[in-house]
Motif scaffolding. Structure first.
Motif, PDB file in Angstrom:
ATOM      1  N   SER A 103     -16.093  -2.965   3.727  1.00 19.50           N
ATOM      2  CA  SER A 103     -15.626  -3.874   2.673  1.00 19.50           C
ATOM      3  C   SER A 103     -14.537  -4.795   3.212  1.00 19.50           C
ATOM      4  O   SER A 103     -13.864  -4.486   4.198  1.00 19.50           O
ATOM      5  CB  SER A 103     -15.084  -3.072   1.486  1.00 19.50           C
ATOM      6  OG  SER A 103     -13.855  -2.475   1.843  1.00 19.50           O
ATOM      7  N   ASP A 105     -11.791  -5.395   1.760  1.00 11.63           N
ATOM      8  CA  ASP A 105     -10.547  -4.677   1.527  1.00 11.63           C
ATOM      9  C   ASP A 105     -10.197  -3.766   2.704  1.00 11.63           C
ATOM     10  O   ASP A 105      -9.062  -3.737   3.176  1.00 11.63           O
ATOM     11  CB  ASP A 105     -10.726  -3.842   0.243  1.00 11.63           C
ATOM     12  CG  ASP A 105      -9.420  -3.678  -0.492  1.00 11.63           C
ATOM     13  OD1 ASP A 105      -8.577  -4.585  -0.394  1.00 11.63           O
ATOM     14  OD2 ASP A 105      -9.247  -2.644  -1.169  1.00 11.63           O
ATOM     15  N   TYR A 108      -9.062  -5.865   5.730  1.00 14.19           N
ATOM     16  CA  TYR A 108      -7.681  -6.326   5.578  1.00 14.19           C
ATOM     17  C   TYR A 108      -6.721  -5.172   5.825  1.00 14.19           C
ATOM     18  O   TYR A 108      -5.689  -5.328   6.470  1.00 14.19           O
ATOM     19  CB  TYR A 108      -7.453  -6.893   4.168  1.00 14.19           C
ATOM     20  CG  TYR A 108      -8.047  -8.251   3.918  1.00 14.19           C
ATOM     21  CD1 TYR A 108      -8.341  -9.109   4.974  1.00 14.19           C
ATOM     22  CD2 TYR A 108      -8.291  -8.702   2.624  1.00 14.19           C
ATOM     23  CE1 TYR A 108      -8.877 -10.366   4.749  1.00 14.19           C
ATOM     24  CE2 TYR A 108      -8.819  -9.963   2.384  1.00 14.19           C
ATOM     25  CZ  TYR A 108      -9.118 -10.789   3.439  1.00 14.19           C
ATOM     26  OH  TYR A 108      -9.636 -12.024   3.192  1.00 14.19           O
ATOM     27  N   HIS A 109      -7.092  -4.004   5.289  1.00 13.30           N
ATOM     28  CA  HIS A 109      -6.249  -2.824   5.464  1.00 13.30           C
ATOM     29  C   HIS A 109      -6.067  -2.517   6.958  1.00 13.30           C
ATOM     30  O   HIS A 109      -4.965  -2.253   7.422  1.00 13.30           O
ATOM     31  CB  HIS A 109      -6.884  -1.642   4.732  1.00 13.30           C
ATOM     32  CG  HIS A 109      -6.110  -0.369   4.844  1.00 13.30           C
ATOM     33  ND1 HIS A 109      -4.927  -0.163   4.170  1.00 13.30           N
ATOM     34  CD2 HIS A 109      -6.330   0.760   5.573  1.00 13.30           C
ATOM     35  CE1 HIS A 109      -4.453   1.038   4.467  1.00 13.30           C
ATOM     36  NE2 HIS A 109      -5.293   1.608   5.316  1.00 13.30           N
ATOM     37  N   TRP A 300      -0.268 -11.921   1.883  1.00 15.15           N
ATOM     38  CA  TRP A 300      -1.229 -11.111   1.129  1.00 15.15           C
ATOM     39  C   TRP A 300      -0.562 -10.486  -0.089  1.00 15.15           C
ATOM     40  O   TRP A 300      -1.089 -10.501  -1.199  1.00 15.15           O
ATOM     41  CB  TRP A 300      -1.818 -10.033   2.049  1.00 15.15           C
ATOM     42  CG  TRP A 300      -2.818  -9.150   1.382  1.00 15.15           C
ATOM     43  CD1 TRP A 300      -2.686  -7.824   1.115  1.00 15.15           C
ATOM     44  CD2 TRP A 300      -4.123  -9.529   0.891  1.00 15.15           C
ATOM     45  NE1 TRP A 300      -3.818  -7.348   0.501  1.00 15.15           N
ATOM     46  CE2 TRP A 300      -4.713  -8.371   0.347  1.00 15.15           C
ATOM     47  CE3 TRP A 300      -4.835 -10.727   0.857  1.00 15.15           C
ATOM     48  CZ2 TRP A 300      -5.981  -8.369  -0.226  1.00 15.15           C
ATOM     49  CZ3 TRP A 300      -6.102 -10.731   0.285  1.00 15.15           C
ATOM     50  CH2 TRP A 300      -6.658  -9.569  -0.244  1.00 15.15           C
ATOM     51  N   GLU A 304      -0.894 -11.273  -4.485  1.00 18.68           N
ATOM     52  CA  GLU A 304      -1.560 -10.221  -5.262  1.00 18.68           C
ATOM     53  C   GLU A 304      -1.653 -10.579  -6.752  1.00 18.68           C
ATOM     54  O   GLU A 304      -2.706 -10.408  -7.370  1.00 18.68           O
ATOM     55  CB  GLU A 304      -0.820  -8.895  -5.082  1.00 18.68           C
ATOM     56  CG  GLU A 304      -1.575  -7.726  -5.710  1.00 18.68           C
ATOM     57  CD  GLU A 304      -0.917  -6.385  -5.413  1.00 18.68           C
ATOM     58  OE1 GLU A 304       0.198  -6.369  -4.832  1.00 18.68           O
ATOM     59  OE2 GLU A 304      -1.524  -5.370  -5.780  1.00 18.68           O
TER      60      GLU A 304
ATOM     61  N   MET B   1      -4.910   0.347   1.048  1.00 18.12           N
ATOM     62  CA  MET B   1      -5.938  -0.243   0.182  1.00 18.12           C
ATOM     63  C   MET B   1      -5.635   0.046  -1.279  1.00 18.12           C
ATOM     64  O   MET B   1      -5.230   1.136  -1.622  1.00 18.12           O
ATOM     65  CB  MET B   1      -7.294   0.351   0.530  1.00 18.12           C
ATOM     66  CG  MET B   1      -8.087  -0.528   1.434  1.00 18.12           C
ATOM     67  SD  MET B   1      -9.676   0.209   1.736  1.00 18.12           S
ATOM     68  CE  MET B   1      -9.196   1.819   2.370  1.00 18.12           C
ATOM     69  N   SER B   2      -5.890  -0.901  -2.106  1.00 13.70           N
ATOM     70  CA  SER B   2      -5.606  -0.701  -3.528  1.00 13.70           C
ATOM     71  C   SER B   2      -6.853  -0.148  -4.219  1.00 13.70           C
ATOM     72  O   SER B   2      -7.967  -0.285  -3.744  1.00 13.70           O
ATOM     73  CB  SER B   2      -5.225  -2.025  -4.170  1.00 13.70           C
ATOM     74  OG  SER B   2      -6.349  -2.872  -4.228  1.00 13.70           O
ATOM     75  N   ASN B   6     -11.550  -5.403  -6.950  1.00  9.29           N
ATOM     76  CA  ASN B   6     -11.541  -6.549  -6.054  1.00  9.29           C
ATOM     77  C   ASN B   6     -12.492  -7.623  -6.555  1.00  9.29           C
ATOM     78  O   ASN B   6     -13.415  -7.336  -7.305  1.00  9.29           O
ATOM     79  CB  ASN B   6     -11.972  -6.112  -4.654  1.00  9.29           C
ATOM     80  CG  ASN B   6     -10.916  -5.238  -4.011  1.00  9.29           C
ATOM     81  OD1 ASN B   6      -9.746  -5.593  -3.971  1.00  9.29           O
ATOM     82  ND2 ASN B   6     -11.328  -4.078  -3.529  1.00  9.29           N
TER      83      ASN B   6
END
Lengths: 326, 96
Positions: A103, A105, A108-109, A300, A304, B1-2, B6
Motif C-alpha cells: 500500500s 501508506d 510512506y511508512h 506529511w 494530515e 502507519m495510521s 486513506n
C-alpha cells in the motif's frame, strides 16, 4: 497422498512455475500484476520501484530550496515545472509499486522511518544557484542513463512508468545545462560559481550509478530479470564519456586529475571513487540526511488535517447522495 | 502507519485526441471522483496528453485471472473458420 507427497508435489509445481516464468522473461515477454511471479521477484521489484519513487519525492527538496530565489521568471517557471514533474514521477512509480500488493501508506511508512532508502545524492546541500544547473546537468544526466534501460524492464507497470519518466526527463537535463552555460558565459564570479558546483556534484553523481560491479550484490539477479540491462560500471563509463565533452563546451574542468582519454579503449580513464563517503551517506551520515527526512516527515504531518478533511467531505457528500436516492 | 481511512485508489483513462479511445494511463489516490479528475489532470496530462479523462475507483474493476487464461481464451484458438483465409476461392474472384 501422504502429507509428504503433497508437499513434494507442491514444491514441484512451484519449480515448474518458476521455470516457465524465467522462460517468459528470457523471451522478452512482460510480466503483468496478476501473473504468477516468484516471491523474490515481487519483493525485489517492490524494493526497487518504491526506492525509485522515494528518490523522486525526496529529490524535490534540494531544488525546492531555490524556487523562491530563482534569478528570473524564466528560470523560476522552469524549475517549478521540473519539481512538479518529479512529484508526478514519484506518483507514477508509487502506483506501479502498488500493483505488486504494497500500500501507499506502507511505502510512506518505510520512507519516514528510514527503513527504505532513496538516492543518496539528495543528501548533499544546494548552497548556490549554480547547484540547480549542476543537478539538472549531472544528476538528471546520470538518472537518465540509469533509467533509459528500465523502459524495457520485464515488469510491465514499471516499464510503462519509465517510458513516461524518460520522455519528461530530457527537459530537466537541458534546463540544467542551460543554467551552467549562462553562468559560464557570464562574469568571472559566475563562472567560478559554476566550477564550484561541478566540483561538488561530480563525484556524488558518479556514485549515483551504484557500487562497482564486484561490490554490487543485486546485479546478477537484476540482469536476469532485465531489471538491469547494463552493469553499474558500464553505465558509469557511459556517463563519463558523454559528460566530459559537455564540460569542455562549458569551459569547466572536471575535478579529477586522473581523468584522461584512453585511445585504445576509446573511453575516458578516471580516478578512484571515494566509496567510504558513499557508504557513509547511504548509512545516514551525509550532510543533509536528517534535514531531508525532517522536511519530508514534517510536510506529511502538516498535511494530515487536509487529507482527513478531504476524506470527511467526500464521505459526507456520498451520504447526502445516498439519502437523496432513498 | 495510521489506522485512518486513506484516500482510495482510482484508475485513470485518457483519450489523447478525438477519434481515439480512452486508454489506461495509470492510477492515483483521491478522496472522491472530482478530486481524482483534478489529480489526473495534474499527474497524467501536464503536456497536453489528453482531451478527455475517465476515472473509476479501482475496486469497481473486475479483472480476469491470468491463471485461467487457458479455459478463457483457448476456445478461440481452434476456430480458424472465423478468419477470411479459411475459405478457398478461385484467384479470379476479385474484390472479396
Amino acid at each position: 497422498m501422504s502429507e509428504e507427497q503433497i508437499k513434494n508435489s507442491e514444491a514441484e509445481r512451484s519449480r515448474s512455475l518458476e521455470a516457465e516464468f524465467e522462460a517468459r522473461i528470457a523471451r522478452d515477454e512482460k510480466i503483468e500484476p496478476k501473473d504468477w511471479m516468484p516471491e523474490k521477484y515481487r519483493q525485489t521489484h517492490i524494493r526497487q520501484i518504491s526506492q525509485h519513487a522515494h528518490s523522486e519525492i525526496v529529490g524535490m527538496l534540494p531544488e525546492g530550496n531555490w524556487i523562491t530565489r530563482a534569478p528570473s521568471l524564466r528560470r523560476k517557471v522552469a524549475l517549478l515545472a521540473k519539481v512538479q514533474d518529479e512529484a508526478g514521477h514519484g506518483l507514477y512509480l508509487y502506483s506501479a509499486a502498488e500493483t505488486l500488493g504494497i500500500s501507499r501508506d506502507e511505502m510512506y511508512h518505510q520512507l519516514h522511518t528510514g527503513k527504505a532508502k532513496y538516492s543518496s545524492i539528495f543528501n548533499y546541500p544546494t548552497i548556490t544557484w549554480a547547484d540547480m544547473g549542476a543537478i539538472g546537468w549531472l544528476v538528471d544526466g546520470a538518472a537518465i542513463i540509469n533509467q533509459v534501460p528500465l523502459c524495457n524492464t520485464s515488469y510491465g507497470p514499471y516499464a510503462r512508468a519509465m517510458v513516461r519518466v524518460c520522455k519528461e526527463e530530457s527537459f530537466h537535463q537541458r534546463q540544467g545545462y542551460e543554467i551552467m552555460l549562462k553562468l559560464c558565459n557570464g562574469t568571472p564570479e559566475q563562472k567560478e560559481m559554476a566550477q564550484d558546483a561541478l566540483n561538488r556534484w561530480w563525484w556524488p553523481s558518479l556514485m549515483m550509478l551504484g557500487p562497482t560491479d564486484d561490490m554490487s550484490v543485486h546485479t546478477e539477479q537484476s540482469m536476469k530479470w532485465k531489471l538491469k540491462r547494463k552493469t553499474n560500471d558500464e553505465l558509469r563509463q557511459q556517463f563519463i564519456d558523454q559528460t566530459v565533452p559537455q564540460a569542455d563546451i562549458l569551459g569547466l574542468t572536471i575535478p579529477d586529475p586522473d581523468l584522461k582519454w584512453n585511445e585504445e579503449r576509446q573511453s575516458y580513464d578516471f580516478g578512484e571513487i571515494d566509496w567510504d563517503e558513499f557508504w557513509q551517506v547511504v548509512k545516514g551520515h551525509g550532510p543533509m540526511n536528517k534535514e531531508r527526512m525532517k522536511a519530508r516527515v514534517g510536510a506529511w504531518e502538516r498535511g494530515e488535517w487536509v487529507r482527513d478533511a478531504a476524506m470527511a467531505y467526500a464521505e459526507k457528500q456520498q451520504q447526502r447522495k445516498n439519502k437523496q436516492v432513498v | 502507519m495510521s489506522n485512518k481511512k486513506n484516500w482510495p485508489l482510482w484508475e485513470v483513462f485518457v483519450r489523447s485526441k478525438n477519434g481515439l479511445e480512452h486508454r489506461h494511463f495509470g492510477s492515483l489516490h483521491a478522496a472522491d471522483a472530482e478530486m481524482a479528475l483534478e489529480n489526473a489532470r495534474d499527474v497524467y496530462t501536464r503536456r497536453n496528453e489528453g482531451v478527455s479523462i475517465w476515472v473509476v475507483e479501482s475496486k469497481h474493476i473486475t479483472a480476469s485471472n491470468p491463471e485461467h487464461n487457458g479455459e478463457l481464451f483457448e476456445p478461440a484458438q481452434d476456430k480458424v473458420y472465423r478468419h477470411p483465409t479459411f475459405y478457398d476461392l478461385p484467384d479470379d474472384v476479385k474484390h472479396m
